[in-house]
Motif scaffolding. Structure first.
Motif, PDB file in Angstrom:
ATOM      1  N   ILE A  65       8.486 -67.583 -48.806  1.00  0.00           N
ATOM      2  CA  ILE A  65       9.351 -67.799 -49.970  1.00  0.00           C
ATOM      3  C   ILE A  65       8.558 -67.519 -51.235  1.00  0.00           C
ATOM      4  O   ILE A  65       7.419 -67.971 -51.385  1.00  0.00           O
ATOM      5  N   ILE A  66       9.161 -66.765 -52.139  1.00  0.00           N
ATOM      6  CA  ILE A  66       8.546 -66.500 -53.436  1.00  0.00           C
ATOM      7  C   ILE A  66       9.657 -66.466 -54.485  1.00  0.00           C
ATOM      8  O   ILE A  66      10.782 -66.056 -54.200  1.00  0.00           O
ATOM      9  N   SER A  67       9.343 -66.929 -55.695  1.00  0.00           N
ATOM     10  CA  SER A  67      10.357 -66.949 -56.747  1.00  0.00           C
ATOM     11  C   SER A  67       9.757 -66.522 -58.070  1.00  0.00           C
ATOM     12  O   SER A  67       8.540 -66.592 -58.281  1.00  0.00           O
ATOM     13  N   ARG A  68      10.618 -66.075 -58.952  1.00  0.00           N
ATOM     14  CA  ARG A  68      10.218 -65.664 -60.302  1.00  0.00           C
ATOM     15  C   ARG A  68      11.362 -65.983 -61.251  1.00  0.00           C
ATOM     16  O   ARG A  68      12.531 -65.747 -60.925  1.00  0.00           O
ATOM     17  N   THR A  69      11.022 -66.486 -62.418  1.00  0.00           N
ATOM     18  CA  THR A  69      12.012 -66.748 -63.459  1.00  0.00           C
ATOM     19  C   THR A  69      11.904 -65.675 -64.532  1.00  0.00           C
ATOM     20  O   THR A  69      10.805 -65.397 -65.039  1.00  0.00           O
ATOM     21  N   ASP A 174      19.793 -72.131 -68.962  1.00  0.00           N
ATOM     22  CA  ASP A 174      19.387 -71.887 -70.349  1.00  0.00           C
ATOM     23  C   ASP A 174      19.132 -70.407 -70.628  1.00  0.00           C
ATOM     24  O   ASP A 174      18.180 -70.041 -71.328  1.00  0.00           O
ATOM     25  N   GLY A 175      19.964 -69.561 -70.074  1.00  0.00           N
ATOM     26  CA  GLY A 175      19.860 -68.131 -70.329  1.00  0.00           C
ATOM     27  C   GLY A 175      18.780 -67.423 -69.550  1.00  0.00           C
ATOM     28  O   GLY A 175      18.592 -66.210 -69.709  1.00  0.00           O
ATOM     29  N   LYS A 176      18.073 -68.136 -68.682  1.00  0.00           N
ATOM     30  CA  LYS A 176      17.045 -67.528 -67.848  1.00  0.00           C
ATOM     31  C   LYS A 176      17.496 -67.549 -66.391  1.00  0.00           C
ATOM     32  O   LYS A 176      18.246 -68.421 -65.973  1.00  0.00           O
ATOM     33  N   THR A 177      17.021 -66.579 -65.628  1.00  0.00           N
ATOM     34  CA  THR A 177      17.448 -66.430 -64.236  1.00  0.00           C
ATOM     35  C   THR A 177      16.252 -66.520 -63.299  1.00  0.00           C
ATOM     36  O   THR A 177      15.241 -65.855 -63.515  1.00  0.00           O
ATOM     37  N   THR A 178      16.388 -67.334 -62.296  1.00  0.00           N
ATOM     38  CA  THR A 178      15.373 -67.446 -61.256  1.00  0.00           C
ATOM     39  C   THR A 178      15.872 -66.762 -59.988  1.00  0.00           C
ATOM     40  O   THR A 178      16.978 -67.037 -59.519  1.00  0.00           O
ATOM     41  N   ILE A 179      15.052 -65.849 -59.472  1.00  0.00           N
ATOM     42  CA  ILE A 179      15.320 -65.232 -58.171  1.00  0.00           C
ATOM     43  C   ILE A 179      14.392 -65.880 -57.153  1.00  0.00           C
ATOM     44  O   ILE A 179      13.173 -65.937 -57.367  1.00  0.00           O
ATOM     45  N   THR A 180      14.967 -66.356 -56.073  1.00  0.00           N
ATOM     46  CA  THR A 180      14.182 -66.902 -54.973  1.00  0.00           C
ATOM     47  C   THR A 180      14.408 -66.031 -53.749  1.00  0.00           C
ATOM     48  O   THR A 180      15.547 -65.862 -53.299  1.00  0.00           O
ATOM     49  N   ILE A 181      13.327 -65.463 -53.238  1.00  0.00           N
ATOM     50  CA  ILE A 181      13.394 -64.544 -52.106  1.00  0.00           C
ATOM     51  C   ILE A 181      12.838 -65.246 -50.876  1.00  0.00           C
ATOM     52  O   ILE A 181      11.742 -65.810 -50.912  1.00  0.00           O
ATOM     53  N   THR A 182      13.599 -65.203 -49.799  1.00  0.00           N
ATOM     54  CA  THR A 182      13.185 -65.798 -48.533  1.00  0.00           C
ATOM     55  C   THR A 182      13.139 -64.706 -47.481  1.00  0.00           C
ATOM     56  O   THR A 182      14.133 -64.009 -47.272  1.00  0.00           O
TER      57      THR A 182
END
Length: 223
Positions: A65-69, A174-182
């Protein structure tokens, strides 16, 4: 060849001892975001085992799992992640052409594409879309392929899983998007699972590079 497998979207990268650090989709340095204000995390999931989530899948290893905002609204991030004209701007780790022979972006649909390599060749990939819930989630099976769309082994690692189960989840605050990849192997042998487990550092490097490149492109889109 100076190409070797990693765990990014395309699952290849250049040998860092011979070339600049190139992740699966970027020329940005591994291990740090390309832009300030970005957050990236990587972890193994001890709570969600493959067999539990996918009873038809014999694999029982832990998810990657990895994520980025990103400092971008979810609708824009979704568009850049899912539309061929945008995917080609940030996905190819070599900075060259990426073209879709077919893309049927719907649950039950598929995509067949290639990426141009520095030696003038093409590396083909196949995606089978299992679930699409716009703009929240894309679930797919991803494989290397030949020009006819047949699934093949990893060109540089015969024991890499032939199919990868991938989920990209998109959340906005708050106008930001987090993608979480599994990521997890799908219908893998024990040896393929071991190869996947041993490649976790490479997967972190590959995905970090990919998300760096995506972040740069999103910034350009909003300039």
């Amino acid at each position: 060849s100076d190409l070797k497998p990693n765990g990014g979207p395309a699952s290849w990268m250049r040998d860092r001892s011979r070339t600049p650090r190139i992740g699966s989709n970027t020329t940005a340095d591994f291990g740090k975001p390309a832009l300030t204000g970005s957050m990236i995390t990587s972890k193994n999931s001890n709570e969600r085992k493959n067999k539990m989530n996918h009873p038809n899948n014999a694999v029982t290893g832990e998810d990657f799992i990895i994520s980025r905002t990103f400092n971008a609204p979810r609708d824009l991030v979704w568009k850049v992640w899912t539309e061929p004209a945008h995917i080609g701007k940030w996905m190819n780790p070599f900075g060259g052409e990426m073209s879709f022979a077919k893309m049927d972006f719907r649950s039950g649909g598929m995509a067949h594409y290639y990426m141009a390599t520095p030696d003038g060749g093409k590396m083909w990939g196949l995606v089978k879309y299992l679930e699409i819930a716009q703009p929240e989630k894309v679930v797919q099976l991803q494989s290397f392929a030949d020009a006819e769309g047949n699934i093949i082994s990893h060109p540089m690692s015969a024991t890499w899983p032939k199919e990868m189960h991938s989920t990209a989840a998109f959340t906005e605050q708050d106008g930001k998007t987090t993608i979480t990849i599994t990521w997890r192997p799908y219908n893998a042998t024990e040896v393929e699972q071991q190869t996947f487990d041993g490649a976790r550092p490479g997967m972190t490097q590959g995905w970090t590079g990919s998300l760096d490149q995506l972040e740069v492109y999103l910034k350009e889109m909003q300039a």
